[in-house]
Design a protein around this motif. Sequence first.
Motif, PDB file in Angstrom:
ATOM      1  N   ILE A   7       0.829  -1.042   0.013  1.00 59.28           N
ATOM      2  CA  ILE A   7      -0.206   0.009   0.033  1.00 59.28           C
ATOM      3  C   ILE A   7       0.902   1.453   0.077  1.00 59.28           C
ATOM      4  O   ILE A   7       0.325   2.438   0.007  1.00 59.28           O
ATOM      5  CB  ILE A   7      -0.753   0.082   1.038  1.00 59.28           C
ATOM      6  N   SER A   8       2.209   1.151  -0.145  1.00 57.03           N
ATOM      7  CA  SER A   8       3.142   2.419  -0.172  1.00 57.03           C
ATOM      8  C   SER A   8       3.639   2.252  -1.710  1.00 57.03           C
ATOM      9  O   SER A   8       3.386   3.064  -2.392  1.00 57.03           O
ATOM     10  CB  SER A   8       4.048   2.295   1.098  1.00 57.03           C
ATOM     11  N   GLY A   9       4.813   1.689  -1.781  1.00 54.70           N
ATOM     12  CA  GLY A   9       5.431   1.504  -3.150  1.00 54.70           C
ATOM     13  C   GLY A   9       6.524   2.681  -3.415  1.00 54.70           C
ATOM     14  O   GLY A   9       6.745   3.055  -4.445  1.00 54.70           O
ATOM     15  N   SER A  44      -1.805   6.464   3.164  1.00 51.76           N
ATOM     16  CA  SER A  44      -2.312   5.627   2.168  1.00 51.76           C
ATOM     17  C   SER A  44      -3.902   5.374   2.519  1.00 51.76           C
ATOM     18  O   SER A  44      -4.198   4.902   3.622  1.00 51.76           O
ATOM     19  CB  SER A  44      -1.617   4.012   1.996  1.00 51.76           C
ATOM     20  N   ILE A  45      -4.847   5.437   1.518  1.00 51.92           N
ATOM     21  CA  ILE A  45      -6.199   5.472   1.674  1.00 51.92           C
ATOM     22  C   ILE A  45      -7.035   4.664   0.855  1.00 51.92           C
ATOM     23  O   ILE A  45      -6.904   4.298  -0.131  1.00 51.92           O
ATOM     24  CB  ILE A  45      -6.709   6.863   1.262  1.00 51.92           C
ATOM     25  N   THR A  54      -4.522   4.138  -2.253  1.00 51.36           N
ATOM     26  CA  THR A  54      -3.965   5.284  -2.886  1.00 51.36           C
ATOM     27  C   THR A  54      -2.854   5.875  -1.960  1.00 51.36           C
ATOM     28  O   THR A  54      -3.271   6.680  -0.901  1.00 51.36           O
ATOM     29  CB  THR A  54      -4.992   6.409  -3.138  1.00 51.36           C
ATOM     30  N   PRO A  55      -1.595   5.707  -2.203  1.00 51.43           N
ATOM     31  CA  PRO A  55      -0.702   6.301  -1.357  1.00 51.43           C
ATOM     32  C   PRO A  55      -0.187   7.669  -1.899  1.00 51.43           C
ATOM     33  O   PRO A  55      -0.160   8.197  -2.932  1.00 51.43           O
ATOM     34  CB  PRO A  55       0.668   5.266  -1.510  1.00 51.43           C
ATOM     35  N   LEU A 433      13.957  -8.217  -0.249  1.00 53.78           N
ATOM     36  CA  LEU A 433      14.793  -8.240   0.817  1.00 53.78           C
ATOM     37  C   LEU A 433      15.621  -7.012   0.642  1.00 53.78           C
ATOM     38  O   LEU A 433      16.781  -7.011   0.929  1.00 53.78           O
ATOM     39  CB  LEU A 433      15.526  -9.386   0.922  1.00 53.78           C
ATOM     40  N   HIS A 434      15.051  -5.787   0.547  1.00 50.69           N
ATOM     41  CA  HIS A 434      15.760  -4.532   0.474  1.00 50.69           C
ATOM     42  C   HIS A 434      14.946  -3.678   1.368  1.00 50.69           C
ATOM     43  O   HIS A 434      14.313  -4.033   2.468  1.00 50.69           O
ATOM     44  CB  HIS A 434      16.150  -3.924  -0.956  1.00 50.69           C
ATOM     45  N   ARG A 435      14.607  -2.515   0.915  1.00 49.38           N
ATOM     46  CA  ARG A 435      14.003  -1.514   1.910  1.00 49.38           C
ATOM     47  C   ARG A 435      12.429  -1.928   2.127  1.00 49.38           C
ATOM     48  O   ARG A 435      11.995  -2.703   1.295  1.00 49.38           O
ATOM     49  CB  ARG A 435      14.100  -0.300   1.303  1.00 49.38           C
ATOM     50  N   PHE A 436      11.987  -1.377   3.217  1.00 50.92           N
ATOM     51  CA  PHE A 436      10.635  -1.874   3.816  1.00 50.92           C
ATOM     52  C   PHE A 436       9.536  -1.072   2.953  1.00 50.92           C
ATOM     53  O   PHE A 436       9.578  -0.017   2.660  1.00 50.92           O
ATOM     54  CB  PHE A 436      10.245  -1.623   5.040  1.00 50.92           C
ATOM     55  N   ASP A 437       8.516  -1.568   2.366  1.00 51.75           N
ATOM     56  CA  ASP A 437       7.173  -1.117   2.093  1.00 51.75           C
ATOM     57  C   ASP A 437       6.068  -1.468   3.122  1.00 51.75           C
ATOM     58  O   ASP A 437       6.324  -2.391   3.911  1.00 51.75           O
ATOM     59  CB  ASP A 437       6.705  -1.530   0.603  1.00 51.75           C
TER      60      ASP A 437
END
Length: 446
Positions: A7-9, A44-45, A54-55, A433-437
Amino acid sequence: MGPNYDISGFADNESETTVAVNPSNPSNIVVFSNFARTDGLLESISTDGGATWTPHIVADGTTDLGVACCDPNASFDRYGNLFLVYLDARAKKVQTAYSTDGGQSLHFLASIDHSDQSSTKSNGMKWGAGADQPSLATGPSGAGGIGSATWFVYKPYSTGGQLLAVRGLHVTGLGQFGAMSPAQTVPGGKYGSFGDIAVGDNGQVLVTYQDNTGSQGPATIWTNVDPDGFGATGFGPARAATTTNVGGFDYITPQSHRSVDAEAGLAYDRSTDAANGRVYLVYTDEFPNESNDTNIYVRHSDDNGATWSAPLRVNDDSGTNSQFNPHIAIDQATGYIAVGFHDSRNDLGLRGSGDTNGIPNDDAQYFVTVSEDLGASFAPNVQVSAGTSNAADAHNGIDYGDYTGLGFAGGVIHPAWADNSNSTGTTNPDGTLHRFDVYSAAVTVP
């Protein structure tokens, strides 16, 4: 259980989530989280029950919300007002905002603290703060559920960390607010933090926090109650709810950089079931101490925290791996109780499901469970995350963060958690396995 959604991206680490579900329209869900490097907050909605999201970035200096650092916390009230509290990166204030259209537009509400800017304490990764981990809760403003109120709690470093501060806001309708009450200090002789706030069915306000926040534990989790909210009584003395072996910085293998705290959380039952007025306390404990075998427990109180039930373990695994960062929420339509948490039970170091690197107990998934019998028992735990995440690979500084959000309304649990498994395909721009979403899924409770 519904599918997982990213829900971010964004090409950054997003973590420390808060989830708000609109009780007047449970299909309207809003999630906020930190960014690691980007000024502002993720919002995010969803308007369709979590099927689409929608982020975008808010509080990034382009509006009157200022420039947010971190530590968002949000909740809807009975009228559909969405309230948000967060820490400001530039003005070093505890800021509040609101929305009357389901989170589509946010408006500045008030600065509720302007703490000592010379403080050497640090918060997040982007600034030196004068306050820490604000929280908020919505609920009735008086006996019998009359009116509505939003209460904010935060820890100002200007008090030397000895006291929490609380302020309340009268609410009479959608976008209709009274004046913010003066700050009340919460009596207590212990250095306390990492807490929560909840509002009961008669407008009473309960706060919780833990001491020994600078150590790995043991620690005590305390509560204070204001029995009449906006009345003249104020908060009573600190009362010990439970002890725990998890201090404010307890280092466990799946969260070895940031560490975890007990992450005590509160939820009042304001439904019409037999437990109306009961308050639940969720927290993390560790047996034996410094074993990395952390578990999630729930206690309940029928007298606003004066006495508590025996602890009930929530996670149902039989191993000694870690569970951490719990959150509790109640569906006020049914009185059902949801608890969610990060869980390393499946990481046996055998490179099977639940293991990314052959090292045991350093990966995590996200689980939820529910109680349909007033907290007497919890259902078999359900793995919500489709993939497996690793905090060290995220290089986030705060790993999964201090806390994770969870909403529960209309019979559906809506968690939001930091995830770098990329289990949804290619939606994480940083790859696997890199940055968090931030991920979410809709979990329906029959």
